[in-house]
Motif scaffolding. Structure first.
Motif, short mmCIF file in Angstrom:
data_model
loop_
_atom_site.label_atom_id
_atom_site.label_comp_id
_atom_site.label_asym_id
_atom_site.label_seq_id
_atom_site.Cartn_x
_atom_site.Cartn_y
_atom_site.Cartn_z
N UNK A 79 -0.56 13.74 -8.58
CA UNK A 79 -2.00 13.77 -8.82
C UNK A 79 -2.47 12.36 -9.15
N UNK A 80 -3.71 12.08 -8.81
CA UNK A 80 -4.30 10.78 -9.10
C UNK A 80 -4.75 10.75 -10.56
N UNK A 81 -4.42 9.67 -11.25
CA UNK A 81 -4.86 9.45 -12.63
C UNK A 81 -6.15 8.64 -12.55
N UNK A 82 -7.27 9.29 -12.85
CA UNK A 82 -8.57 8.62 -12.72
C UNK A 82 -8.70 7.41 -13.64
N UNK A 83 -8.07 7.46 -14.81
CA UNK A 83 -8.12 6.30 -15.71
C UNK A 83 -7.40 5.10 -15.09
N UNK A 84 -6.28 5.36 -14.43
CA UNK A 84 -5.54 4.26 -13.79
C UNK A 84 -6.34 3.68 -12.62
N UNK A 85 -7.05 4.55 -11.87
CA UNK A 85 -7.90 4.07 -10.77
C UNK A 85 -9.04 3.23 -11.35
N UNK A 86 -9.64 3.73 -12.42
CA UNK A 86 -10.74 3.01 -13.07
C UNK A 86 -10.28 1.63 -13.52
N UNK A 87 -9.12 1.56 -14.15
CA UNK A 87 -8.57 0.28 -14.61
C UNK A 87 -8.28 -0.64 -13.43
N UNK A 88 -7.70 -0.09 -12.37
CA UNK A 88 -7.35 -0.88 -11.18
C UNK A 88 -8.59 -1.50 -10.55
N UNK A 89 -9.69 -0.74 -10.54
CA UNK A 89 -10.92 -1.20 -9.90
C UNK A 89 -11.86 -1.93 -10.85
N UNK A 90 -11.57 -1.87 -12.15
CA UNK A 90 -12.48 -2.47 -13.12
C UNK A 90 -13.81 -1.72 -13.17
N UNK A 91 -13.76 -0.41 -12.94
CA UNK A 91 -14.97 0.40 -12.89
C UNK A 91 -15.21 1.07 -14.24
N UNK A 92 -16.46 1.38 -14.51
CA UNK A 92 -16.81 2.10 -15.73
C UNK A 92 -16.53 3.59 -15.57
N UNK A 93 -16.76 4.14 -14.35
CA UNK A 93 -16.62 5.57 -14.15
C UNK A 93 -16.05 5.85 -12.76
N UNK A 94 -15.03 6.71 -12.71
CA UNK A 94 -14.44 7.14 -11.43
C UNK A 94 -14.46 8.66 -11.42
#
Length: 170
Positions: A79-94
């Motif tokens: 499963x995708x970890x949305x927090x890890x995606x957010x951190x990777x992209x430097x995004x506030x919300x994923x």
């Protein structure tokens, strides 16, 4: 559905995806597309139909990062970890993209989104777990079709950046 829309050169690949394969010099992959009578919308369904490990399925998942679509390529067992995606992209919300955003961004319906050959260019994150296999299977543009490819080749053609974005197991 029309025959032309579901049957690119007899393979069952979506015509846009078949064209993308040819444009990338991968026309020989069209003959490797496998079509199933039952939908393979989920990784579990695809793995069962193919007869491979669940982790050999490459899921193409669309998320939005601060409202901008991003494609995440993930092995079928994770499963995708949305927090890890957010951190990777430097995004506030994923968040997971809604079905209309997926279709608008990729040109394909959920359950049939291939890793490349999309209507628009998006940023692509590819989880390293895909490299655990010599061959992975991904959707060929419809919920009934899949194709095999070496993971490094698939990630390269998708323009993916290798990252660690799967959920960690406790």
């Amino acid at each position: 559905m029309t025959t032309a829309a579901t049957d690119a050169e007899g393979s069952g690949a979506h015509p846009r995806f078949a064209e993308a394969l040819r444009d990338l010099g991968l026309g020989d992959v069209i003959s490797q597309v496998r079509r199933f009578p039952e939908a393979t919308r989920t990784a579990v369904e695809a793995a069962a139909a193919i007869g491979c490990e669940l982790s050999q399925i490459c899921k193409s998942l669309i998320f939005t990062a601060d409202g901008v679509p991003v494609l995440v390529l993930m092995d079928g067992a994770s499963r995708v970890d949305l927090d890890r995606v957010r951190e990777e992209l430097g995004a506030a919300k994923v968040t997971r993209a809604k079905a209309d955003v997926v279709r608008e961004t990729t040109g394909y319906a959920i359950g049939g989104v291939p890793p490349f050959g999309h209507r628009t260019r998006t940023r692509v994150l590819a989880d390293r777990s895909l490299l655990d296999h010599t061959l992975v299977w991904a959707a060929a543009g419809t919920p009934y079709t899949v194709f095999p490819m070496e993971p490094k080749t698939l990630i390269a053609h998708a323009g993916g950046n290798l990252v660690d974005v799967r959920e960690r197991t406790p």
